[in-house]
Design a protein around this motif. Structure first.
Motif, mmCIF file in Angstrom:
data_model
loop_
_atom_site.group_PDB
_atom_site.id
_atom_site.type_symbol
_atom_site.label_atom_id
_atom_site.label_comp_id
_atom_site.label_asym_id
_atom_site.label_seq_id
_atom_site.Cartn_x
_atom_site.Cartn_y
_atom_site.Cartn_z
ATOM 1 N N LEU A 88 6.898 15.704 13.295
ATOM 2 C CA LEU A 88 5.625 16.092 12.928
ATOM 3 C C LEU A 88 5.331 16.616 10.889
ATOM 4 N N ARG A 89 6.721 16.838 10.173
ATOM 5 C CA ARG A 89 7.073 17.096 9.177
ATOM 6 C C ARG A 89 6.750 16.466 8.503
ATOM 7 N N SER A 90 6.954 15.022 8.979
ATOM 8 C CA SER A 90 6.849 14.074 7.820
ATOM 9 C C SER A 90 5.384 13.388 7.804
ATOM 10 N N TRP A 91 4.844 14.191 9.225
ATOM 11 C CA TRP A 91 3.713 13.857 8.988
ATOM 12 C C TRP A 91 2.057 14.563 8.708
ATOM 13 N N THR A 92 2.839 16.181 9.080
ATOM 14 C CA THR A 92 1.721 16.313 8.689
ATOM 15 C C THR A 92 2.004 17.666 6.878
ATOM 16 N N HIS A 93 3.509 18.107 6.716
ATOM 17 C CA HIS A 93 3.606 19.044 6.428
ATOM 18 C C HIS A 93 4.653 19.347 5.032
ATOM 19 N N ASP A 94 5.548 18.193 4.940
ATOM 20 C CA ASP A 94 6.009 18.254 3.748
ATOM 21 C C ASP A 94 5.791 16.744 3.217
ATOM 22 N N SER A 95 6.118 16.757 1.927
ATOM 23 C CA SER A 95 5.279 15.603 1.020
ATOM 24 C C SER A 95 6.396 14.804 1.370
ATOM 25 N N GLU A 96 5.896 13.633 1.096
ATOM 26 C CA GLU A 96 6.246 11.692 1.989
ATOM 27 C C GLU A 96 5.430 10.812 0.901
ATOM 28 N N LEU A 97 5.756 10.057 0.904
ATOM 29 C CA LEU A 97 5.794 8.613 0.332
ATOM 30 C C LEU A 97 6.703 7.638 0.402
ATOM 31 N N GLN A 114 0.586 -0.746 0.197
ATOM 32 C CA GLN A 114 -0.179 0.178 -0.018
ATOM 33 C C GLN A 114 0.592 1.058 0.231
ATOM 34 N N VAL A 115 0.180 2.227 -0.706
ATOM 35 C CA VAL A 115 1.284 3.773 -1.044
ATOM 36 C C VAL A 115 0.192 4.549 -0.102
ATOM 37 N N LEU A 116 1.539 4.742 1.012
ATOM 38 C CA LEU A 116 1.420 6.358 2.040
ATOM 39 C C LEU A 116 1.484 7.197 1.337
ATOM 40 N N ARG A 117 0.866 8.590 1.363
ATOM 41 C CA ARG A 117 1.745 10.042 1.642
ATOM 42 C C ARG A 117 1.544 10.544 2.479
ATOM 43 N N THR A 118 2.510 12.009 2.640
ATOM 44 C CA THR A 118 1.577 12.786 2.827
ATOM 45 C C THR A 118 1.585 13.918 2.876
ATOM 46 N N TYR A 119 0.963 14.967 2.051
ATOM 47 C CA TYR A 119 0.479 16.410 0.863
ATOM 48 C C TYR A 119 -0.035 17.377 2.332
ATOM 49 N N PRO A 120 0.779 18.410 2.742
ATOM 50 C CA PRO A 120 -0.279 19.275 3.579
ATOM 51 C C PRO A 120 -0.870 19.876 2.668
ATOM 52 N N ASN A 121 -2.281 20.144 3.797
ATOM 53 C CA ASN A 121 -2.696 21.173 3.780
ATOM 54 C C ASN A 121 -2.430 22.985 3.080
ATOM 55 N N ARG A 122 -2.379 22.736 1.581
ATOM 56 C CA ARG A 122 -2.250 24.346 1.290
ATOM 57 C C ARG A 122 -3.015 25.377 1.064
ATOM 58 N N LEU A 123 -2.650 26.809 1.163
ATOM 59 C CA LEU A 123 -3.090 27.896 2.250
ATOM 60 C C LEU A 123 -3.536 28.478 0.370
ATOM 61 N N ARG A 173 -3.151 12.737 4.940
ATOM 62 C CA ARG A 173 -2.285 12.290 6.219
ATOM 63 C C ARG A 173 -2.279 10.611 5.927
ATOM 64 N N SER A 174 -2.180 10.102 5.059
ATOM 65 C CA SER A 174 -2.438 8.927 5.147
ATOM 66 C C SER A 174 -1.234 7.666 5.752
ATOM 67 N N ILE A 175 0.372 8.731 5.342
ATOM 68 C CA ILE A 175 0.611 7.939 6.712
ATOM 69 C C ILE A 175 0.622 8.059 8.295
ATOM 70 N N ALA A 176 0.410 9.293 8.306
ATOM 71 C CA ALA A 176 0.929 9.302 9.895
ATOM 72 C C ALA A 176 -0.790 7.877 10.212
ATOM 73 N N ARG A 177 -2.241 8.024 9.726
ATOM 74 C CA ARG A 177 -3.168 6.820 9.756
ATOM 75 C C ARG A 177 -2.759 5.730 9.562
ATOM 76 N N GLY A 178 -2.030 5.607 8.876
ATOM 77 C CA GLY A 178 -1.161 3.915 8.641
ATOM 78 C C GLY A 178 -0.737 3.866 9.818
ATOM 79 N N TYR A 179 0.606 3.913 10.211
ATOM 80 C CA TYR A 179 1.060 3.822 11.515
ATOM 81 C C TYR A 179 0.228 3.827 12.783
ATOM 82 N N ARG A 180 -1.546 4.652 12.660
ATOM 83 C CA ARG A 180 -1.764 4.364 13.990
ATOM 84 C C ARG A 180 -2.357 3.519 14.018
#
Length: 538
Positions: free
Chosen positions: A402-411, A262-271, A283-290
């Motif tokens: 917190l950066r990786s779970w909410t703020h930066d783009s991650e995969l 399963q591909v999980l990612r973080t993308y921020p809520n951009r202004l 925030r599927s990385i954070a949700r996947g971990y939880r």
């Protein structure tokens, strides 16, 4: 075991705009039948990447994203500089497309110039390379992936995903003498910082998922940057600011193995204007971990660059508090990457708050270690790995912060082996899940390196390391022996192993007085003002 016990359903991902969960006819949020191989260290990954790129020919497709790229970084000796290899692929009429974080100014010691120079090399060969600043203020594009597709030879299709950037410092091996092409980090790591890292080589249908994720970023209609000054500079440098169309995506590769991915990612809520493929972020990385942590019963094994932020650590602490038999092993850098007068205290405060919370929850069931090479130089742990109960394994670009779970783009990729491990199948948590071969093999391979077990002495089927509790004790015994050798003045032969017990950092009274209130009032442990992460809760 039901896959939905461990993996996110489309609703749980929380991003209905992405195509990842609607690509298959059955609308499953993961792919079956993959073959996933861990490539531990840059010296393993880079030659594999080099061979795969050089096997491409006209009409094939090469897609990559990165945080930093150094065009002169050698993949495997002279003549294999990454800029040259990508340019040669483009000259063979391979379709080469790259997305790399634009970065902040070089005076802030990031990678603006290097990323532009890698783009110059790619475009000189006829490829296309975009410097992407579509992030929230203070954020970065941190994904590290390469996708190689072959329309007339799909059996060669492969994706590489993990924590290894195409840049200096990364080409180290298990001896940890460092990359000959090095950049300085904290002084404790010396002129050639030893570097511990991991990437995945993925074959099978998941390659199509990873490609689809790249295409979402590539096709995002938002401008590459909102800064009028940067846009003027783009015009002055004649930089490419509009993405050309990609060829249509080919069918996913055929199944190759027993791994569900399963591909999980973080993308921020951009202004103002969000991502078209993630209008409210993801925030599927954070949700996947939880979700996975709620099933943890025996052992959480982590290797992570940061392991800080009380907001993120809370999920681990809750699991430890809820299950008295659960243990946690974390392998982290002994010293933060930055050792400046301002940055070091900020980093240490983040680490202290996280470790204090974990130890309040788990006490002696929490063990944290640093690494060193046989010369006694600390090894910088850049890996981003989590294995839970030898069932669920995650490898990617995201850190436990917190950066990786909410703020930066991650995969990241969460991997579940569809077959149980034949080595003493067990049910560590009473959930009927049983150990899975991929997760257990990954944990054992990493343990063998850290405990100085050679391939000839690697654990057989009945080895105690297969048992999470005995593995926890083996790490503790190895670190204790090496710590005692140092305490005794290094008399006698050096004990085997690379593990050093990580003790709670100590800050001077002045540093605590100046920095702790700042963090409590204004800044989270990742060094960003609280206001910049609003609406990014997970």
């Amino acid at each position: 075991m039901e896959l939905t016990d461990w993996l996110l359903t489309p609703d749980e991902r929380g991003n209905g705009a992405t195509r990842l969960d609607s690509r298959r006819a059955d609308r499953t949020a993961w792919s079956h039948g993959n073959l996933v191989r861990p490539l531990i260290h840059g010296s393993t990954y880079f030659p594999a990447l080099l061979g795969a790129i050089r096997a491409q020919r006209a009409g094939d497709l090469l897609l990559f994203t990165d945080w930093r790229g150094d065009p002169d970084e050698r993949l495997d000796g002279p003549g294999t500089e990454i800029g040259r290899v990508l340019a040669e692929a483009a000259e063979r009429r391979v379709i080469v497309k790259g997305l790399v974080w634009r970065s902040h100014l070089d005076r802030f010691q990031f990678s603006e110039a290097e990323n532009r120079h890698l783009g110059d090399a790619v475009e000189a060969g006829g490829g296309e390379y975009l410097l992407d600043m579509r992030v929230r203020p203070g954020g970065s594009h941190h994904q590290k992936l390469v996708v190689l597709r072959h329309p007339d030879r799909p059996e060669l299709d492969v994706a590489f995903v993990g924590g290894i950037d195409l840049c200096h410092n990364r080409r180290d091996d298990a001896t940890h003498r460092g990359d000959p092409q090095s950049l300085p980090i904290a002084a404790a790591y010396g002129p050639h910082p030893p570097w511990h890292d991991i990437q995945l080589a993925i074959r099978g249908p998941a390659v199509g998922d990873i490609e689809a994720g790249f295409r979402e970023r590539w096709e995002d209609p938002a401008p590459l940057t909102r800064s009028p000054f940067v846009r003027l500079r783009e015009l002055a440098h004649r930089e490419d600011i509009h993405a050309d169309r990609l060829p249509p995506q080919t069918p996913d590769p055929a199944p190759r193995g027993t791994h569900t991915l399963q591909v999980l990612r973080t993308y921020p809520n951009r202004l103002l204007r969000g991502y078209e493929f993630a209008p409210d972020g993801e925030r599927s990385i954070a949700r996947g971990y939880r979700k996975a942590l709620r099933r943890a019963r025996a052992l959480i094994y982590l290797e992570d660059q940061y392991l800080w932020s009380p907001h993120v650590i809370e999920s681990f602490a809750e699991a430890l508090a809820a299950h008295p038999g659960l243990r946690l092993i974390a392998v982290i850098p002994s010293v933060p990457e930055q050792d400046g007068r301002l940055t070091l205290p900020m980093n240490l405060i983040g680490r202290i708050t996280a470790l204090d919370r974990l130890r309040r929850a788990g006490g002696g069931r929490v063990a944290v270690y640093g690494l060193e090479n046989h010369a006694g130089t600390p090894v910088y742990v850049h890996a981003k790995v989590c294995v839970i109960d030898d069932v669920w394994a995650s490898v990617g670009s995201d850190n436990i912060n917190l950066r990786s779970w909410t703020h930066d783009s991650e995969l990241t990729c969460a991997v579940l082996d569809e077959s149980t491990d034949p080595r003493e199948p067990r049910d560590p948590g009473g959930l009927g899940d049983g150990a899975r071969r991929f997760a257990r093999d990954l944990r054992l391979e990493l343990a063998c390196e850290h405990l100085d077990l050679t391939p000839d002495s690697a654990p057989p089927a009945s080895d105690p390391l297969c048992d999470p509790l005995k593995a926890f004790d083996a790490f503790a015994a190895s670190a204790a022996a090496l710590d005692a050798w140092y305490d005794n003045g290094r008399r006698g032969p050096r004990p085997p192993g690379r593990l050093r017990t990580y003790h709670r950092p100590r800050l001077s009274r002045m540093a605590s007085t100046l920095h702790a209130p700042l963090h409590r009032l204004f800044v989270d442990p990742d060094g960003r003002p609280f206001g910049l992460r609003r609406r990014n809760d997970y």
